[in-house]
Motif scaffolding. Structure first.
Motif, PDB file in Angstrom:
ATOM      1  N   LEU A   1       0.827  -1.195   0.000  1.00 53.35           N
ATOM      2  CA  LEU A   1       0.000   0.000   0.000  1.00 53.35           C
ATOM      3  C   LEU A   1       0.864   1.250   0.000  1.00 53.35           C
ATOM      4  O   LEU A   1       1.765   1.404   0.828  1.00 53.35           O
ATOM      5  CB  LEU A   1      -0.916   0.003   1.231  1.00 53.35           C
ATOM      6  CG  LEU A   1      -1.872   1.195   1.364  1.00 53.35           C
ATOM      7  CD1 LEU A   1      -2.874   1.215   0.218  1.00 53.35           C
ATOM      8  CD2 LEU A   1      -2.600   1.131   2.712  1.00 53.35           C
ATOM      9  N   LEU A   2       0.592   2.149  -0.958  1.00 51.59           N
ATOM     10  CA  LEU A   2       1.323   3.407  -1.017  1.00 51.59           C
ATOM     11  C   LEU A   2       0.916   4.316   0.147  1.00 51.59           C
ATOM     12  O   LEU A   2      -0.184   4.208   0.680  1.00 51.59           O
ATOM     13  CB  LEU A   2       1.031   4.123  -2.345  1.00 51.59           C
ATOM     14  CG  LEU A   2       1.501   3.408  -3.618  1.00 51.59           C
ATOM     15  CD1 LEU A   2       0.973   4.136  -4.845  1.00 51.59           C
ATOM     16  CD2 LEU A   2       3.027   3.331  -3.658  1.00 51.59           C
ATOM     17  N   ARG A   3       1.807   5.225   0.496  1.00 52.97           N
ATOM     18  CA  ARG A   3       1.490   6.179   1.554  1.00 52.97           C
ATOM     19  C   ARG A   3       0.326   7.068   1.113  1.00 52.97           C
ATOM     20  O   ARG A   3       0.296   7.554  -0.023  1.00 52.97           O
ATOM     21  CB  ARG A   3       2.716   7.038   1.872  1.00 52.97           C
ATOM     22  CG  ARG A   3       2.492   7.973   3.049  1.00 52.97           C
ATOM     23  CD  ARG A   3       3.772   8.677   3.432  1.00 52.97           C
ATOM     24  NE  ARG A   3       3.550   9.545   4.577  1.00 52.97           N
ATOM     25  CZ  ARG A   3       4.496  10.289   5.145  1.00 52.97           C
ATOM     26  NH1 ARG A   3       5.742  10.255   4.676  1.00 52.97           N
ATOM     27  NH2 ARG A   3       4.222  11.047   6.186  1.00 52.97           N
ATOM     28  N   ASP A   4      -0.640   7.269   2.019  1.00 52.10           N
ATOM     29  CA  ASP A   4      -1.868   8.014   1.704  1.00 52.10           C
ATOM     30  C   ASP A   4      -2.526   7.427   0.465  1.00 52.10           C
ATOM     31  O   ASP A   4      -3.093   8.150  -0.365  1.00 52.10           O
ATOM     32  CB  ASP A   4      -1.571   9.502   1.488  1.00 52.10           C
ATOM     33  CG  ASP A   4      -0.991  10.171   2.724  1.00 52.10           C
ATOM     34  OD1 ASP A   4      -1.408   9.804   3.839  1.00 52.10           O
ATOM     35  OD2 ASP A   4      -0.120  11.040   2.585  1.00 52.10           O
ATOM     36  N   GLY A   5      -2.458   6.097   0.358  1.00 48.64           N
ATOM     37  CA  GLY A   5      -2.867   5.434  -0.874  1.00 48.64           C
ATOM     38  C   GLY A   5      -4.301   4.961  -0.924  1.00 48.64           C
ATOM     39  O   GLY A   5      -4.599   4.015  -1.659  1.00 48.64           O
ATOM     40  N   VAL A   6      -5.199   5.567  -0.170  1.00 46.86           N
ATOM     41  CA  VAL A   6      -6.613   5.197  -0.226  1.00 46.86           C
ATOM     42  C   VAL A   6      -7.416   6.422  -0.635  1.00 46.86           C
ATOM     43  O   VAL A   6      -7.277   7.502  -0.041  1.00 46.86           O
ATOM     44  CB  VAL A   6      -7.118   4.650   1.122  1.00 46.86           C
ATOM     45  CG1 VAL A   6      -8.620   4.355   1.055  1.00 46.86           C
ATOM     46  CG2 VAL A   6      -6.356   3.384   1.509  1.00 46.86           C
ATOM     47  N   GLU A   7      -8.262   6.252  -1.648  1.00 46.36           N
ATOM     48  CA  GLU A   7      -9.030   7.381  -2.178  1.00 46.36           C
ATOM     49  C   GLU A   7     -10.491   6.985  -2.368  1.00 46.36           C
ATOM     50  O   GLU A   7     -10.799   5.857  -2.755  1.00 46.36           O
ATOM     51  CB  GLU A   7      -8.448   7.829  -3.521  1.00 46.36           C
ATOM     52  CG  GLU A   7      -9.187   9.006  -4.142  1.00 46.36           C
ATOM     53  CD  GLU A   7      -8.633   9.416  -5.492  1.00 46.36           C
ATOM     54  OE1 GLU A   7      -8.898  10.545  -5.930  1.00 46.36           O
ATOM     55  OE2 GLU A   7      -7.939   8.589  -6.132  1.00 46.36           O
TER      56      GLU A   7
END
Length: 229
Positions: A139-145
């Protein structure tokens, strides 16, 4: 003459000491709620309000999931405490997301399931979100949108928007998730058709959809585990 402290001052101190020594294990549900209420109600006895919340909403999860308006109806809870409880819940959700960042999602699917159950499971309208992963499925950092927010039973998601967002943040793979406010986590025919459309759109630009999760407050359905991906 020395002023006597209110009885609840010593009770609060004892609760805090128990927590510091042993965590919340062994505490009654209402005692855990008491600890939370002490953060928002500094100079009052909170045992009875905590018990009222438990009676109305069943347990800590029910309290944290409850709408602010319903919390405010509980006697002696006031208007500020419900907001504080929502802040606590949001902080826990952020913790779960940050805890998942940098982890290989295929081997840590339970963390993502817990994250989305907490974030979306208690909502009364349908929300569709996506997690952006790197080439190692981390999971990328701040990876939820959030891609779309809809009504009680539908959120319209456009494949082009999903693909553009994924490419913009440099993702190599995706995990999709949305909630079913009805509590029934089984995918509808529309869910299946939408998933196929999103998979095709992703594959066209060499993106991989790792999973699509449907969540309620208590459960998670995985398209991958069900053999639908």
């Amino acid at each position: 003459m020395k002023k006597t402290e209110p009885h609840y001052v010593g009770h609060r101190a004892r609760l805090r000491d128990r927590f510091l020594k042993s965590g919340i294990q062994g505490m009654a549900d209402y005692e855990v709620v008491e600890l939370l209420l002490t953060l928002a109600i500094p100079r009052k006895d909170v045992k009875e309000p905590a018990k009222r919340l438990i009676r109305k909403f069943g347990n800590l999860k029910g309290i944290l999931d409850a709408p602010v308006e319903e919390l405010r109806k509980v006697e002696k809870i006031g208007t500020v405490t419900p907001v504080a409880l929502k802040i606590i819940r949001a902080a826990a959700t952020t913790y779960l997301q940050q805890n998942a960042e940098g982890r290989e999602i295929l081997s840590d699917a339970a963390t993502m399931g817990d994250f989305w159950r907490m974030k979306l499971g208690g909502l009364t309208n349908e929300v569709f979100q996506v997690a952006y992963l790197d080439s190692a499925s981390r999971l990328l950092r701040d990876g939820v949108e959030t891609l779309e927010e809809g009504t009680i039973d539908r959120a319209n998601v456009y494949p082009r928007r999903m693909v553009e967002s994924a490419l913009r943040c440099g993702a190599a793979a995706l995990v999709l998730a949305h909630n079913h406010p009805s509590g029934n986590i089984q995918p509808s025919e529309q869910d299946k058709l939408l998933t196929r459309a999103l998979v095709l759109a992703a594959e066209a630009v060499q993106l991989k959809i790792v999973d699509h999760l449907i969540v309620s407050a208590d459960d998670v359905f995985s398209f991958r585990k069900a053999g639908l991906l």
